[in-house]
Write an enzyme that holds these catalytic residues in place. Structure first.
Site, short mmCIF file in Angstrom:
data_model
loop_
_atom_site.label_atom_id
_atom_site.label_comp_id
_atom_site.label_asym_id
_atom_site.label_seq_id
_atom_site.Cartn_x
_atom_site.Cartn_y
_atom_site.Cartn_z
CG HIS A 170 -5.79 -2.33 8.95
ND1 HIS A 170 -5.98 -1.37 9.92
CD2 HIS A 170 -4.48 -2.29 8.63
CE1 HIS A 170 -4.82 -0.78 10.16
NE2 HIS A 170 -3.90 -1.32 9.40
CG ASP A 225 -0.25 -0.43 2.51
OD1 ASP A 225 0.99 -0.37 2.57
OD2 ASP A 225 -0.94 -0.84 3.45
CG ASN A 227 -9.07 -1.99 12.05
OD1 ASN A 227 -8.10 -2.55 11.56
ND2 ASN A 227 -9.58 -0.88 11.56
CD GLU A 283 -8.92 0.74 7.89
OE1 GLU A 283 -9.03 -0.14 8.77
OE2 GLU A 283 -8.13 1.70 7.98
#
Ligand code: GLP
Length: 247
Positions: A138, A67, A136, A143
């Site tokens: 990811h 990313d 979380n 997400e």
């Protein structure tokens, strides 16, 4: 999904580096997927040490990063381009043209996503993808709620992710709000996956990941289905998992 428990961050870094070096030695043309964040820094240090001492060659290796932030130039000290150059690439004999990271500064982000996805396919796919994990769940910047069928795409970053990553910036306001990330399907198609986790902040994520429930609300959970996924996690990251006896 297999799991190896190690004592601490240093041992996790060493084990993961050994794993990667083994793959590089066995396949000179390895397509290696790379991650950023705090977790893989130790691994990259060990790869550099090994390269200096044992001359493991990266001359034909191709890398594909997960990313990049939208809006940051390659030279920006918070861009993942900069991170990779500083923490790995400039210390190895890897060719610049063989390192790939989505561009966060371009006129057409959608076109950039399509181009990145094609690059991976044209190279023959990723042989080994290194992953960290967000609190979380990811992976990359996918997400919670991201489709398991997603390819490289533009994402709006969760506020919790921006807050977690604010430690690398001067203030939360400076953390970009969007990024380009490989999709979950892009990641899942890697022939092998190595996920790393260290420390207390990953305890809840490890519990959810190892509970076995597969849900788009917890992106990393898809790895439970992957034929060749390995987790290397340290005692602290696995502390709660063991407390509730799911490992
Ligand atoms: C970032 C990256 C992820 C990384 C994760 C965890 O947002 N985009 O690829 O795995 O957060 O980061 P860290 O290793 O610093 O905990």
């Amino acid at each position: 999904m297999n799991i190896i428990e190690v004592k601490n961050y240093d041992e996790m870094s060493l084990k993961a580096a050994e794993y990667i070096i083994n793959r590089v030695k066995n396949n000179l043309n390895l397509n290696l997927g790379l991650a950023t964040g705090g977790t893989p820094k130790g691994v990259y240090n060990k790869l550099i040490e090994d390269h200096q001492q044992n001359h493991t060659s990266y001359k034909q290796v191709k890398t594909f990063n997960l990313d990049e932030y939208i809006g940051l130039s390659k030279e920006d000290s918070n861009s993942y381009h900069h991170y990779m150059n500083e923490n790995l690439f400039q210390h190895l004999n890897i060719l610049n043209e063989n390192t790939h990271i989505p561009s966060g500064l371009n006129d057409d982000n959608e076109a950039e996503c399509r181009k990145y996805e094609s690059l991976i396919i044209e190279a023959g796919g990723i042989d080994l993808q290194i992953l960290g994990i967000g609190a979380n769940g990811h992976i990359g910047f996918n997400e919670p709620g991201t489709s398991f069928h997603s390819k490289t795409h533009v994402v709006d970053l969760a506020q919790s992710t921006r807050k977690a990553n604010a430690r690398f910036f001067h203030s939360l306001d400076e953390v970009p709000t969007q990024a380009i990330t490989m999709g979950i399907q892009t990641i899942y198609q890697s022939k092998e996956i190595l996920l790393l986790a260290s420390g207390k902040s990953k305890q809840d994520a490890m519990v959810k990941l190892l509970s076995g429930e597969i849900t788009e609300e917890f992106p990393a959970s898809i790895l439970n289905n992957h034929p060749k996924a390995l987790i290397i996690a340290d005692e602290e990251a696995l502390f709660r998992v063991k407390e509730i006896s799911i490992f």
